[in-house]
Design a protein around this motif. Structure first.
Motif, PDB file in Angstrom:
ATOM      1  N   SER B 104       0.723  -0.994  -0.636  1.00 36.19           N
ATOM      2  CA  SER B 104       0.034  -0.073   0.650  1.00 36.19           C
ATOM      3  C   SER B 104       1.125   1.055  -0.124  1.00 36.19           C
ATOM      4  O   SER B 104       2.394   1.667   0.831  1.00 36.19           O
ATOM      5  CB  SER B 104      -1.372   0.106   1.238  1.00 36.19           C
ATOM      6  N   LEU B 106      -0.015   4.172   1.297  1.00 40.35           N
ATOM      7  CA  LEU B 106      -0.052   4.547   2.890  1.00 40.35           C
ATOM      8  C   LEU B 106       1.326   3.668   3.983  1.00 40.35           C
ATOM      9  O   LEU B 106       2.082   4.673   4.345  1.00 40.35           O
ATOM     10  CB  LEU B 106      -1.349   4.676   3.432  1.00 40.35           C
ATOM     11  N   PRO B 168      -8.368   9.458   3.037  1.00 46.16           N
ATOM     12  CA  PRO B 168      -9.983   8.783   3.430  1.00 46.16           C
ATOM     13  C   PRO B 168      -8.957   7.955   3.889  1.00 46.16           C
ATOM     14  O   PRO B 168      -8.154   6.981   2.637  1.00 46.16           O
ATOM     15  CB  PRO B 168     -10.417   9.258   2.576  1.00 46.16           C
ATOM     16  N   THR B 170      -9.620   3.606   3.886  1.00 42.45           N
ATOM     17  CA  THR B 170     -10.307   2.985   4.419  1.00 42.45           C
ATOM     18  C   THR B 170     -10.059   1.405   5.539  1.00 42.45           C
ATOM     19  O   THR B 170      -9.256   1.546   5.903  1.00 42.45           O
ATOM     20  CB  THR B 170     -10.487   1.659   2.593  1.00 42.45           C
ATOM     21  N   MET B 172     -10.224  -1.388   5.638  1.00 44.80           N
ATOM     22  CA  MET B 172      -9.075  -2.462   5.767  1.00 44.80           C
ATOM     23  C   MET B 172      -7.909  -2.095   5.424  1.00 44.80           C
ATOM     24  O   MET B 172      -7.184  -2.783   5.114  1.00 44.80           O
ATOM     25  CB  MET B 172      -9.905  -2.766   3.781  1.00 44.80           C
ATOM     26  N   GLN B 173      -7.509  -1.036   4.777  1.00 47.69           N
ATOM     27  CA  GLN B 173      -6.433  -0.295   4.642  1.00 47.69           C
ATOM     28  C   GLN B 173      -5.685  -0.038   6.269  1.00 47.69           C
ATOM     29  O   GLN B 173      -4.361  -0.567   6.686  1.00 47.69           O
ATOM     30  CB  GLN B 173      -5.806   1.373   4.584  1.00 47.69           C
ATOM     31  N   GLU B 176      -5.362  -3.526   7.756  1.00 47.39           N
ATOM     32  CA  GLU B 176      -4.114  -4.092   7.131  1.00 47.39           C
ATOM     33  C   GLU B 176      -2.986  -3.392   7.459  1.00 47.39           C
ATOM     34  O   GLU B 176      -1.598  -4.069   8.636  1.00 47.39           O
ATOM     35  CB  GLU B 176      -3.947  -4.095   5.736  1.00 47.39           C
ATOM     36  N   SER B 183      -4.319  -9.900   8.738  1.00 44.37           N
ATOM     37  CA  SER B 183      -5.434  -9.401   9.283  1.00 44.37           C
ATOM     38  C   SER B 183      -6.684  -9.883   7.730  1.00 44.37           C
ATOM     39  O   SER B 183      -5.725 -10.346   6.746  1.00 44.37           O
ATOM     40  CB  SER B 183      -5.632  -7.641   8.238  1.00 44.37           C
ATOM     41  N   ASP B 185     -10.314  -9.054   6.049  1.00 42.33           N
ATOM     42  CA  ASP B 185     -10.809  -7.163   6.368  1.00 42.33           C
ATOM     43  C   ASP B 185     -12.425  -7.722   6.547  1.00 42.33           C
ATOM     44  O   ASP B 185     -12.277  -6.553   7.135  1.00 42.33           O
ATOM     45  CB  ASP B 185     -10.654  -6.748   5.018  1.00 42.33           C
TER      46      ASP B 185
END
Lengths: 438, 224
Positions: B104, B106, B168, B170, B172-173, B176, B183, B185
Motif C-alpha cells: 500500500s 500509505l 480518506p 478505508t 481495510m487499509q 492491514e 488481517s 478484512d
C-alpha cells in the motif's frame, strides 16, 4: 523378513533336505554297494576254484571223494563242491539260509555248475550277510558327522558371502533413499559394485533423483516468476486505486465503489499470497533452524487475536508446560500454523463459547498441543477433506478455504502430525503432534 | 525530501510518483539500472526506492553500487519475487526497509516516515493533533499536561491516520496496517470501528475530536 534371512533360510532348508535325503538313502546305497562287491568277490573266488581245477584236476579238492566242503573258523565263508546229477540252478547268486553245524545262517551264495571229465559238478561259495553289512552302521555314522560338519561350514560361508553380496543394497538404500534430504542439493555418486542388478537399481534411483531435482528446480523458478507476474499487476492496481481514493472531488458512491474494488483486489492478493506460500513451503524455501517455545508463541498469537476473542466473548484457557522447546522449526511458519488453527477455533465458535489449549509430553518424547473449541464442529464425513485447498464447508463469506491447507503444508514440512476429532454442534479438537522433542 | 524511484514497471512508478508528490516529496524516476546510476551521479537523494527486478541488472548489485555513490540516502527495497534470501541479503547490504509487492502506498509512506524519524534522532517528533500532542517516539498522546492512556493498537491506528492526515483511509487499509498479513478484512474491519470508538471516547474526556471524521461506507480521515 530380511532378504539376508530369507536367503540364509532357503539355503539352510535345502541343505537340511539334502542331508536328510542322503541319510535315508544311505543304508540302501551301502547295501547295494556291499552286495555288488560281494557278488564280484564270489565270482572271483569261483573263477579261482575253476582255475585250480583246470590246472590241478578235480581231485585237488575232492581227493577221490564225491563232495568237498570247507568253511572258515567263524563260518563267515564256506565253499562246497559236489557231483551233481541235474543242474537246478546254474550260475546264480542269491541270498539264502544254510545250516552249518546246527546254526542257521543267512548267506550270499554263488552257485555254479560245470562239467569235468563228463561228470557234472556243482560249486557253491557262500559269504554271511552279517559280514557283508558289518560296516553299514559306522559308515552311516561317519557320513552323518561329515555331512553335518560340511553343512554347517557351507552355511557359514553362505551367510557371510550373502552378506557381502547384499552390502551394496544397504549402501544404495542409505545413500540414495535415507540420507538425501529433500530437496536434493546434489545427487550422490553411483556406488561401486560388480553386481549388475544393483548397478541397475542404483542408476535408476540416480536418474529418478535427477528428474525430481529438475522438476523441483523448475517449480522453484516458476514460483518465483509467478509471484512476480501476479504480484506486479496487483500492485499497480492497488496503487492506482489508492491514488484514486485520494482525489478530492469524489462523491460518496464513487468512493464506495473504489473501496469495493480494493476489497476484491485484496481478496485476490490474499489468495495469490496463500497459494504462493503453500507452493514455497512445498518447495522447501524456508529454513528450519529456529528454536521455539510453544507456550510463548501461542501467547503472542492470543494477544494478536484478542479483539476477535472479545467480540465473540470467548473464554480462552491455556494450560501449557513452560519449559518445552521445539527445535529445527521455522518460526514464521509455525506461528502461521497455530495462528490459523486458533483463528479457526474462534471463527467457527459460538457466541460466549470457549477454547482450551493444552499440551501433553509423552515418555517416548512426542509432544502434543491440543486446541479444543466449543464451535459448530465438523461432520465426520468431511474431516478427511478439510485440509484440501479451496474446501470450505461453512460458507459465511469469510476466508478463502486455504487456511487449513496452509496448516497442512506447514505440518508436513516440519514432520508434524495433525489429528482432528470433532462432533457436530459440540466442538472440534485439533491436535498438533511433534514426533520428538529433543 | 528527494526521492528516487527505481522501478521498471512504468504504471507502478508513475502511481508512486503521483502519491509521493502529493505528499510533498520531490520525485525522480528511473526505469532501468543505467538511468538510476546517471541520476544518482547527478544529485543526492534522501530516499531511494529500489525495485529488485530490474531488466538490465540484478537489483541487489544495484543496491551495492548505489550505497557507494549515495551513502547518505535511505533505501527501501521493493520486490514482487518474495524470496527470503533477497530480503536477508538486501538488509545485509544496508537497505533500511523491505516492502514486498503489492504494497500500500500509505504503508510505503509510513515506512519512509519511520526511517526519517529513526535517522533524525529522538528530538522534534511532537505532532499537534487538534488540541492534543502526539509524541511519535515515546508513543504518547497528551492534552496539556495530561497523558492519555491508549492501548498499543489504538495508538498504532491513531498515529497511522495522523501520518496519512487529510486522506480518506478505508477500514481495510487500517486493519492491514494493524494486523499486517494476518488481517482479515470482512472480519477485522469491524474492530477498526471498535478501536476508533474507544479512541474517541478516551480523547473526548479531554477535548474535542472533530478532526477525526467518519467517511460513511468507506472509513475514517483525520482532517487538520
Amino acid at each position: 523378513m530380511k532378504l539376508l534371512t530369507k536367503l540364509t533360510l532357503t539355503s539352510t532348508l535345502s541343505k537340511i533336505a539334502t542331508v536328510i535325503l542322503f541319510i535315508i538313502l544311505l543304508p540302501v546305497l551301502i547295501d547295494r554297494v556291499a552286495f555288488q562287491s560281494t557278488n564280484r568277490l564270489l565270482k572271483q573266488q569261483a573263477k579261482k576254484v575253476m582255475t585250480n581245477i583246470q590246472t590241478n584236476g578235480i581231485d585237488y579238492y575232492l581227493q577221490g571223494d564225491s563232495t568237498y566242503g570247507s568253511y572258515t573258523l567263524l563260518r563267515e565263508e564256506y565253499i562246497s563242491l559236489e557231483r551233481a546229477k541235474h543242474i537246478y540252478s546254474p550260475d546264480t547268486i542269491q541270498t539264502a539260509q544254510r545250516i552249518i553245524e546246527g546254526d542257521t545262517v543267512m548267506y550270499r551264495i554263488l552257485n555254479q555248475a560245470f562239467e569235468y571229465n563228463d561228470q557234472l559238478y556243482e560249486l557253491e561259495i557262500g559269504k554271511t550277510i552279517a559280514s557283508i553289512s558289518q560296516y553299514n552302521g559306522p559308515l552311516q555314522r561317519i557320513a552323518l558327522y561329515v555331512l553335518g560338519l560340511l553343512t554347517i561350514l557351507t552355511l557359514l560361508t553362505d551367510i557371510s558371502f550373502t552378506r557381502i553380496l547384499l552390502k551394496p543394497l544397504q549402501t544404495i538404500i542409505q545413500t540414495k533413499l535415507i540420507n538425501p534430504v529433500f530437496p536434493f542439493k546434489e545427487i550422490p555418486s553411483p556406488i561401486r559394485t560388480t553386481t549388475i542388478d544393483f548397478k541397475y537399481l542404483d542408476n535408476s534411483l540416480i536418474e529418478l533423483m535427477k528428474r525430481i531435482k529438475e522438476d523441483f528446480d523448475r517449480e522453484r523458478e516458476f514460483t518465483s516468476n509467478a509471484s512476480h507476474e501476479l504480484m506486479t499487476p496487483i500492485g499497480i492496481l492497488q496503487t492506482k486505486m489508492e491514488n484514486l481514493l485520494l482525489l478530492n472531488d469524489l462523491d460518496e458512491t464513487a468512493m464506495e465503489k473504489i473501496m469495493e474494488m480494493m476489497k476484491t483486489l485484496n481478496r485476490l492478493k490474499k489468495i495469490v499470497h496463500s497459494l504462493l506460500l503453500i507452493s514455497r513451503i512445498e518447495n522447501d524455501q524456508y529454513a528450519r533452524q529456529d528454536t521455539i517455545q510453544p507456550g510463548r508463541m501461542i501467547g503472542e498469537i492470543i494477544q494478536e487475536l484478542t479483539h476477535r476473542l472479545e467480540d465473540k466473548n470467548i473464554r480462552m484457557t491455556v494450560v501449557l508446560q513452560p519449559l518445552v522447546t521445539l527445535r529445527k522449526m521455522n518460526h514464521d511458519l509455525l506461528f502461521q500454523l497455530f495462528y490459523n488453527l486458533i483463528n479457526n477455533a474462534i471463527r467457527y465458535n459460538k457466541q460466549d463459547g470457549g477454547i482450551h489449549i493444552s499440551d501433553t509430553l509423552t515418555v517416548d518424547g512426542s509432544y502434543t498441543v491440543s486446541i479444543r473449541d466449543t464451535g459448530i464442529g465438523i461432520d465426520p464425513s468431511d474431516i478427511d477433506t478439510i485440509f484440501n485447498r479451496f474446501r470450505k464447508k461453512n460458507t459465511d463469506g469469510e476466508g478463502y478455504g486455504l487456511g487449513l491447507s496452509i496448516v497442512k503444508s506447514i505440518a508436513d514440512y516440519h514432520g508434524i502430525k495433525l489429528k482432528v476429532v470433532s462432533e457436530v454442534g459440540t466442538g472440534t479438537t485439533v491436535s498438533v503432534i511433534f514426533s520428538s522433542v529433543a | 525530501m528527494k526521492v528516487l524511484i527505481i522501478e521498471d514497471e512504468r504504471g507502478m512508478a508513475l502511481e508512486m510518483e503521483d502519491f509521493l508528490v502529493k505528499a510533498g516529496y520531490l520525485c525522480d524516476l528511473a526505469f532501468t539500472a543505467k538511468q538510476a546510476r546517471q541520476l544518482m551521479e547527478e544529485s543526492p537523494y534522501d530516499f531511494i526506492l529500489l525495485d529488485l527486478g530490474l531488466p538490465d541488472k540484478d537489483g541487489l548489485l544495484v543496491l551495492e553500487d548505489a550505497k557507494k555513490s549515495c551513502p547518505e540516502a535511505s533505501y527501501i527495497i521493493l520486490t514482487a519475487r518474495g524470496k527470503l534470501e533477497d530480503r536477508i541479503k538486501g538488509l545485509d547490504l544496508g537497505a533500511d526497509d523491505y516492502l514486498p509487492k503489492p504494497f500500500s502506498l500509505l504503508e510505503l509512506q509510513s515506512r519512509m516516515q519511520a526511517i526519517s524519524r529513526r535517522k533524525s534522532g529522538l528530538k522534534g517528533n511532537l505532532v499537534a493533533l487538534g488540541d492534543f500532542t502526539v509524541n511519535l517516539n515515546t508513543r504518547m498522546i497528551s492534552y496539556g499536561d495530561a497523558d492519555i492512556d491508549l492501548s498499543k493498537k489504538e495508538f498504532d491506528l491513531l498515529s497511522y491516520m495522523l501520518l496519512n492526515k487529510n486522506r480518506p483511509l478505508t477500514r481495510m487499509q487500517l486493519s492491514e496496517h494493524i494486523w499486517g498479513s494476518f488481517s482479515d478484512d470482512d472480519y477485522d474491519s469491524n474492530y477498526i470501528d471498535v478501536h476508533i470508538k474507544n479512541i474517541r471516547k478516551k480523547l473526548t474526556e479531554h477535548g474535542t475530536v472533530e478532526w477525526l471524521q467518519t467517511i460513511r461506507g468507506v472509513g475514517y480521515k483525520i482532517k487538520l
